[in-house]
Design an enzyme around this catalytic site. Structure first.
Site, short mmCIF file in Angstrom:
data_model
loop_
_atom_site.label_atom_id
_atom_site.label_comp_id
_atom_site.label_asym_id
_atom_site.label_seq_id
_atom_site.Cartn_x
_atom_site.Cartn_y
_atom_site.Cartn_z
N PHE A 259 -12.23 -6.61 13.46
CA PHE A 259 -11.13 -7.10 12.64
C PHE A 259 -10.74 -6.04 11.60
CE2 PHE A 259 -9.66 -9.43 8.79
CZ PHE A 259 -8.44 -9.84 9.31
N GLN A 260 -9.46 -5.74 11.53
CA GLN A 260 -8.91 -4.73 10.64
C GLN A 260 -9.54 -3.35 10.85
OE1 GLN A 260 -8.73 -6.39 6.58
NE2 GLN A 260 -6.72 -7.23 7.10
N MET B 52 24.39 8.26 3.55
CA MET B 52 24.30 9.59 4.15
C MET B 52 24.55 9.51 5.66
SD MET B 52 24.10 12.74 3.61
CE MET B 52 23.25 13.41 2.18
N LYS C 258 -17.80 0.10 5.29
CA LYS C 258 -18.26 -0.86 4.28
C LYS C 258 -19.76 -0.76 4.02
CE LYS C 258 -17.59 -5.62 2.82
NZ LYS C 258 -17.02 -6.93 3.14
N GLU D 2 0.81 -1.22 0.00
CA GLU D 2 0.00 0.00 0.00
C GLU D 2 0.84 1.27 0.00
OE1 GLU D 2 -0.57 -2.59 1.97
OE2 GLU D 2 -2.70 -3.14 1.88
#
Lengths: 153, 573
Positions: B112-113, B474, B162, B50
């Site tokens: 969930f999630q 760096m 949802k 993602e």
């Protein structure tokens, strides 16, 4: 330096969190914060008392204005400012002394129960500070301050 | 017409002329993906992480100037995208990122999630929304696109539960919106603009300081006209590369920590700094008390919070740079005499001659600066250049010949390693007729290496030129210079075989150690239809110079540093 900022915001989901996150994320102080809807509108008013330098106030005002749901940010040295404090004392105090003191700060005895009396006063924040100092000898059990509200003159 | 929330999302994208969405499906956003399946008006590119989806949308936005769009699912899908949001936020890149959320009835139950997505994205987006009613959805999407690209641009996040994507409502996409609480100032104050022209007229050593705002507001042409008409020398920030051509004699190059000696000295000596869409970042100013202490400051910026945030400004102008410059130019032409600044031009010219940008080339080992210069010679304006973050990023900014705005795509403000490759995929998707190069390091490239699969699948032949020094270079450079060379956790000697790795993903790999090998590899890479990895083995101990150590004044720019452990180069240029 202390300053009170009055902010008009859209009364929508998460708006308080946006304001508080802004202060927390950028390290600005909040001394007190009061929020209530503005009658017959979709807006709420937040009154924020804060500490800092003039440059910080300038940034705070700009950063607040940058938030999308903020409608208006008002700062003034000429606000009428009031704060409420409620104090609970044991009943075995001199009621007349406490009542007299409360009256000096636009207050009165709001409630008396078997064990306690509750006093409510309304005044400027600095005067509330003084009131709280003045009642120490009456052994207050609990002190509740509302945070300040302001209105333009 | 009545339709589901999911279909409204799709129809709204079409109304906004979205041609590509980068994303990754999951439970909470499945309704939306089901509608993606049923349509063919825009492309969906499935990244393999993602974070890469948001960076790709970001690269697309930076290269094209359009709004980049990404779709994520709830919970971990969203949190993986947060680095992408923060990256876009610090560089003011317009994105609309839509995430799925658990159904409204489950919000707050640790489902969930489930994660408080708007709580997380609040400090790293310009604005965000949690859609609680399908009736608001179309309006919110319109608002999101408007907010993302107006004023100071930035990412906007929309979180959609949802059940909202399943509910039906009438679809009406608003043509115009009016937000009572959001009205960015675009026109600069005319009286203030006049004052600025007066100040320029009176100045003896004025200096133009160009920032990313010049790119975002599409005002490069006007900035060029302003600089060329007034003949005032100019310095640029990392984000402003390409606004002035690299070969414009008035362009002193990048200012700040790894800026040129001439730019840093000019900044220290100027008596008037004219900031065009820059924000006085700490990587630019160095020690604040010493910064531009001889100068009055003009600051033109669309964001009032940028003005007098770091440096006290004498002439603030809030407005869109393009509008302000348009108004200013008519005055400039009649009022300003370019000859007034001849003396200052001669001073900065001397600075430039004293310490031009330079490195010690070698025939024994490849120098990263040479690799970038050579790429510039071969590709020049035919390529759009992305980078990751670190030494290679600074070398690219210093040595690539940038000649047009939006040619340089880099994570400037947040400094996000792993940004370059997915961003370069977005660049290639948005501007297919340019070669898309990603200069990277062996540290950064591994942070989104999985995107070789995406780039292969969607035929996005990005060329990754990885300057490989087996170090987190760096940080290693700072350890050498400021921590007595104690190389804590920066040695990357253990590495994958990059050629095999990318070839396993359908890409093409090269490993080069010499100048001839590099040139041959790059020329071959340009003809490839698959993503490419050129593993360039460079001098391990090369450091980025000039350098202003953190917290030091720009006037103390280090131009030479002897590293006792670096290979002696006898054939110095």
């Amino acid at each position: 330096m202390r300053k009170v900022i009055s902010v008009i915001v859209e009364n929508e989901h998460g708006v308080l969190a946006r304001i508080v996150n802004l202060f927390a994320g950028r390290g600005y102080n909040i001394e007190s914060l009061t929020v209530a809807p503005i009658p017959e509108s979709n807006y709420s008013r937040m009154t924020i008392a804060t500490e800092g330098d003039p440059e910080i106030f300038e940034q705070i005002a700009k950063q607040l204005n940058k938030l999308i749901p903020v409608y208006k940010v008002m700062e003034s040295d000429n606000f009428i400012e009031k704060e409420m404090a409620m104090v609970k004392f044991p009943i075995d105090n001199s009621l007349s002394d406490i009542d007299a003191l409360a009256r000096c700060y636009n207050g009165n005895i709001s409630n008396v129960s078997e064990d306690y009396i509750v006093v409510t006063v309304i005044d400027r924040a600095v005067r509330i500070d003084n009131f709280i100092k003045g009642i120490k000898k009456f052994s207050p059990i609990e002190i509740v301050r509302s945070g300040v509200s302001v209105i333009d003159r | 017409m009545k339709m589901t929330g999911a279909k409204i999302v799709i129809e709204s994208m079409i109304k906004e002329n979205v041609e590509v969405v980068f994303g990754y499906p999951g439970g909470a956003i499945m309704n939306v993906y089901d509608e993606i399946y049923k349509q063919n008006l825009f492309q969906h590119i499935l990244t393999r992480h993602e974070q890469a989806a948001v960076h790709a949308a970001d690269g697309y936005a930076r290269a094209t100037g359009k709004v980049g769009v990404a779709f994520l699912t709830s919970g971990p899908g969203f949190t993986n995208g947060v680095t992408g949001l923060a990256t876009a936020y610090t560089d003011s890149i317009p994105l609309v990122v839509i995430s799925g959320q658990v159904p409204t009835s489950l919000i707050g139950t640790d489902a969930f999630q489930e994660i408080d997505a708007v709580g997380i994205s609040r400090p790293c987006t310009k604005h965000n929304f949690l859609v609680k009613d399908v009736k608001d959805l179309a309006y919110i999407i319109k608002e999101a696109f408007y907010i993302a690209q107006s004023g100071r641009p930035g990412p906007v996040h929309i979180d959609i539960p949802k059940d909202v994507t399943a509910q039906m409502t009438e679809f009406v996409y608003p043509k115009e919106i009016d937000l009572k609480t959001y009205k960015p100032t675009t026109k600069g104050n005319k009286r203030q603009i006049k004052k600025v022209v007066e100040a320029i007229k009176e100045a003896k050593k004025p200096l133009v300081y160009i920032g990313g705002g010049a790119v975002l507001s599409n005002s490069a042409e006007l900035v060029r006209e302003f600089v060329n008409t007034t003949q005032i020398p100019a310095v640029e920030t990392l984000m402003a590369k390409g606004v002035l051509r690299y070969d414009n004699p008035l362009n002193l190059g990048m200012v700040g920590m790894h800026g040129t000696y001439a730019a840093n000295m000019a900044m220290s000596e100027a008596d008037l700094i004219i900031s065009l869409g820059a924000r006085f970042d700490d990587r630019v100013t160095g020690k604040l008390e010493e910064f531009a202490k001889n100068a009055k400051v003009v600051h033109i910026d669309i964001d009032p919070t940028s003005i007098s945030k770091i440096v006290q400004v004498d002439y603030p102008i809030v407005g869109d740079l393009k509008n302000v410059l348009e108004t200013m130019m008519s005055l400039v032409k009649s009022e300003i005499n370019p000859e007034d600044y001849e003396y200052f031009r001669s001073i900065v010219k001397r600075y430039n001659e004293l310490h031009p940008l330079s490195y010690h080339d070698s025939d024994k080992v490849l120098k990263p600066e040479w690799v970038i210069q050579k790429t510039g010679e071969i590709l020049g304006d035919k390529a759009i250049i992305s980078t990751d973050v670190g030494q290679h990023q600074m070398w690219t900014a210093q040595y690539y010949p940038f000649s047009f705005p939006r040619q340089f795509v880099t994570s400037g403000g947040l400094g996000t390693m792993g940004f370059g490759f997915p961003a370069a995929m977005g660049v290639k998707r948005g501007v297919p007729d340019k070669v898309s190069i990603n200069f990277s390091g062996d540290g950064s490239i591994l942070m989104n290496i999985q995107e070789f699969v995406t780039a292969y699948e969607y035929k996005l032949p990005v060329i990754n030129i990885v300057l490989n020094n087996n170090y987190l270079g760096m940080v290693r450079q700072w350890q050498t210079m400021f921590y007595d060379d104690r190389l804590a956790e920066t040695d990357l000697s253990v590495q994958p075989d990059f050629v095999k790795l990318v070839e396993a993903c359908g890409g093409k790999g090269y490993r080069v150690k010499t100048k001839t090998e590099f040139e041959e590899a790059l020329k071959d890479a340009i003809t490839q239809k698959v993503p490419v990895f050129i593993d360039v083995i460079i001098d391990r101990r090369e450091i980025v110079l000039p350098m202003v150590p953190a917290g030091e004044s720009l006037a103390n720019t280090i131009v030479e540093y002897k590293d006792p452990k670096q290979l002696e180069n006898k054939d110095e240029k």
